[in-house]
Design a protein around this motif. Structure first.
Motif: not given
Lengths: 172, 103
Positions: A96-111
């Protein structure tokens, strides 16, 4: 170019994920070697040849040997034990923790709009230029890294060495 | 999606795999290898920004990655020596059982 990058990404991420998930330590150490070799291939793809050779020498050559020696010196042979309940819970929480970190990073990169210098050919930096920079403006940092490596490796020897002075049965 | 964004996505997934490994596994060697994966992800970021950045000639990304690899190598050596020292004292390397200094 993009296809090669995607293939390299699949190699790196797949071997890293399988290495983290396996229970056999030898297999996961060998998969980590594959992952590091893939990262070295990524450096070659990006045009940083010297860093790729340093990665092969240090990670694929040296760190993997140290890891394999540590695995063999700390052998326990309990791979057939059933997985405990608390470790499964810990794995779920880590996922859960790693997935949320990945989500935050992906949102920042793609945005973020990043269209800098994409059309230019791959830059090259020869070893001669790199050596001139290391010996010129960064000479102090290079010296400090040398001292740090010496101190760290001596400390590793001191930590791992067996202290025989407190074993009187070994005395003659 | 540009190639820079692909590189950044690769490095963030690698970072997250290392993070999951460092948090989920109870074997100390695998926790150390997860930390190494996170360091490698940071190095991939440096190289990607050097490749697609505006100033190639300075080579800042390459120099920083070289120093970072040196730091990671010394960290791995000291960490595995600590693993061997812990193994000598408690005869296994499970992180949950290394609690002798716990108050």
């Amino acid at each position: 170019m993009t296809l090669a990058l995607i293939l390299l990404s699949v190699l790196i991420l797949g071997s890293a994920a399988v290495a983290i998930a396996l229970r056999n330590l030898i297999h996961s150490a060998l998969l980590f070697v594959g992952c590091w070799a893939g990262i070295a291939a990524f450096y070659l793809w990006a045009g940083a040849e010297f860093v790729a050779f340093a990665q092969v020498l240090i990670y694929v050559g040296a760190v993997s040997m140290v890891v394999l020696f540590a695995v063999l010196l700390t052998r326990q042979g309990n791979e057939l034990e059933p997985v405990k309940d608390d470790s499964f819970n810990r794995f779920i929480r880590a996922l859960i923790a790693g997935g949320s970190v990945a989500g935050v990073l992906l949102g920042a990169i793609l945005g973020t709009p990043m269209d800098v210098n994409t059309a230019s050919p791959a830059p090259t930096m020869t070893v001669r230029e790199l050596g001139a920079r290391l010996m010129g403006p960064h000479a102090a940092a290079l010296l400090i890294v040398g001292v740090l490596l010496t101190v760290a490796l001596l400390g590793a020897v001191v930590l791992a060495a067996v202290d025989r002075s407190d074993q009187p049965e070994d005395a003659p | 999606m540009s190639q820079l964004q692909l590189c950044l996505v690769l490095s963030s997934f690698l970072f997250c795999i290392g993070l999951i490994g460092a948090m989920a596994r109870s074997n100390t060697i695998l926790v150390l290898l997860g930390v190494e994966l996170m360091l490698n992800a940071a190095n991939i970021n440096f190289i990607a920004f050097w490749r697609y950045g505006p100033d190639h000639a300075a080579g800042t990304g390459i120099l920083f990655v070289l120093f970072s690899i040196a730091i990671a190598a010394s960290e791995a050596a000291v960490g595995l020596a600590l693993v061997i020292a812990v193994y000598r004292h408690q005869k296994n390397i499970r992180l949950q059982e290394a609690n002798r200094l716990k108050g």
